[in-house]
Write an enzyme that holds these catalytic residues in place. Structure first.
Site, PDB file in Angstrom:
ATOM      1  CG  ASP A 253      -1.777   1.226   1.310  1.00  0.00           C
ATOM      2  OD1 ASP A 253      -2.446   1.537   0.309  1.00  0.00           O
ATOM      3  OD2 ASP A 253      -1.773   1.887   2.370  1.00  0.00           O
ATOM      4  CB  CYS A 285      -5.285  -0.927  -5.226  1.00  0.00           C
ATOM      5  SG  CYS A 285      -5.665   0.828  -5.403  1.00  0.00           S
ATOM      6  CB  SER A 286      -6.884  -0.492  -0.554  1.00  0.00           C
ATOM      7  OG  SER A 286      -7.687  -0.305   0.594  1.00  0.00           O
ATOM      8  CG  ASP A 287      -6.381   4.286  -2.643  1.00  0.00           C
ATOM      9  OD1 ASP A 287      -6.148   3.699  -3.718  1.00  0.00           O
ATOM     10  OD2 ASP A 287      -5.516   4.942  -2.030  1.00  0.00           O
ATOM     11  N   GLY A 288      -8.414   2.488  -4.954  1.00  0.00           N
ATOM     12  CA  GLY A 288      -8.748   2.665  -6.362  1.00  0.00           C
ATOM     13  C   GLY A 288      -8.087   3.860  -7.011  1.00  0.00           C
ATOM     14  N   GLY A 290      -4.158   4.852  -6.040  1.00  0.00           N
ATOM     15  CA  GLY A 290      -2.701   4.783  -6.028  1.00  0.00           C
ATOM     16  C   GLY A 290      -2.163   3.694  -6.932  1.00  0.00           C
ATOM     17  NE  ARG A 291      -1.981  -0.835  -3.376  1.00  0.00           N
ATOM     18  CZ  ARG A 291      -2.216  -1.592  -2.294  1.00  0.00           C
ATOM     19  NH1 ARG A 291      -1.491  -2.680  -2.096  1.00  0.00           N
ATOM     20  NH2 ARG A 291      -3.143  -1.270  -1.429  1.00  0.00           N
TER      21      ARG A 291
END
Length: 355
Positions: A253, A285-288, A290-291
């Site tokens: 993350d 990803c988690s927040d949609g 960063g990654r």
């Protein structure tokens, strides 16, 4: 970084053997208990670039050779010149999208469906669910359509890692967008923190409102990623479809993978499965942001080059993506990783072209 940059310019493209695609693998390849440990961080992948049993050379490309060399020159300059990279990133951070309203995402009834309050879709290009088919009669999901050239046909759907309360919404999104490929870039948990709800059954089938999801197979290809195949059935209509999830495990993350090699191999595998389809790839990803943003930027730039684009502006491409979802590519380190990945892939493609 100079040594790394010289390595990109001088290194050879990785070679490796191919194995059979998932649909022809023996049933013994399915190892749900091991992948469960991997998802939850109980068996951390090595920091080295893994040697995958599915390593592939870059696919045949129509990349313009002069454009390829210009891109490599740009990469080399930015990777060596920290001041130039810093200036580019500062300019990107100052960029403001227009329109940029997020009013609908922040309504009280919708805000509870957001994993993070600062990672939400714009009003103008959020994905709208069919409220009549929705479990809660809502048309909201934290997801954005990301287009390249054709606004009528999104290349990607960028979305957050589903919450337990939005898992049914996620499968509705998959169904209504006609998507057959999911790219997952986060573990379920990292260091004890939940980053994504397990939105698929550990084995057998689960029902998510009117969408029955059956886990058909699960293949661990290397330390860095695994592939799952699902049968997705709309129990209201009786229609079925096969959906493939590509799950990259070794991307922390807010950070970057330990090397570009594994992610580039992963991308080739995704695109081989996706080739010839017109539906959007769902990336989360988690927040949609960063990654997810980093992966979409790498893929969009390399796809443009593979189609023979004469001009490639990576910063402008990121601004184009940020016009469609806020904060895509969250850090300078992630932007630098994009440059490194593109440089490595372009170098490999150039070496494969007839001289």
């Amino acid at each position: 970084m100079e040594e790394l940059c010289r390595g990109i310019m001088a290194g050879k493209a990785g070679e490796g053997g191919k194995s059979e695609p998932p649909s022809t693998q023996a049933p013994s390849q399915r190892m749900p208990s091991l992948s469960r440990d991997l998802d939850n961080g109980n068996n951390s992948p090595s920091s080295r670039s893994s040697t995958s049993s599915w390593s592939e050379e870059p696919v045949a490309s129509n990349m313009d050779i002069s454009t390829g060399h210009m891109v490599l020159s740009y990469m080399e300059d930015h990777l060596k010149n920290k001041d130039r990279l810093e200036q580019e990133w500062i300019a990107l951070c100052a960029y403001e999208a227009e329109p940029c309203a997020t009013t609908l995402a922040l309504k009280p009834e919708n805000n509870q469906k957001n994993r993070y309050p600062d990672a939400v879709p714009y009003d103008h290009n959020r994905v709208v669910l069919n409220a009549h088919a929705n479990l809660n009669g809502s048309d909201y999901i934290n997801a954005s359509s990301i287009t390249d050239h054709d606004p009528r046909n999104p290349a990607y759907i960028a979305t957050q890692g589903p919450l337990e309360s939005t898992a049914a919404d996620f499968w509705q999104l998959v169904w209504e967008q006609g998507s057959v490929v999911i790219v997952m870039l986060t573990r379920l948990t990292e260091n004890g923190h939940a980053f994504c709800h397990r939105y698929w059954p550990e084995e057998g089938s689960d029902l998510y409102h009117i969408y029955e999801v059956h886990l058909v197979s699960e293949h661990i290809w290397c330390d860095d990623y695994l592939v799952r195949s699902f049968y997705l059935k709309n129990v209201r209509t009786g229609e079925t479809r096969t959906v493939t999830q590509f799950h990259f495990l070794s991307w922390p993350d807010s950070g970057t993978p330990a090397s570009t090699k594994a992610l580039l191999e992963f991308r080739r595998k995704v695109n081989k499965s996706y080739r010839g389809r017109s539906c959007p790839i769902i990336v989360h990803c988690s927040d949609g942001i960063g990654r997810t943003g980093t992966y979409c930027l790498i893929d969009m730039v390399l796809n443009r080059m593979a189609k023979g684009a004469k001009e490639i502006d990576i910063a402008a491409t990121l601004e184009h993506i940020r016009d469609q979802r806020p904060h895509m590519v969250k850090s300078k380190a992630q932007f630098e990783f994009v440059l490194m990945a593109v440089a490595e892939e372009v170098h490999a493609i150039l070496k494969a072209l007839p001289q």
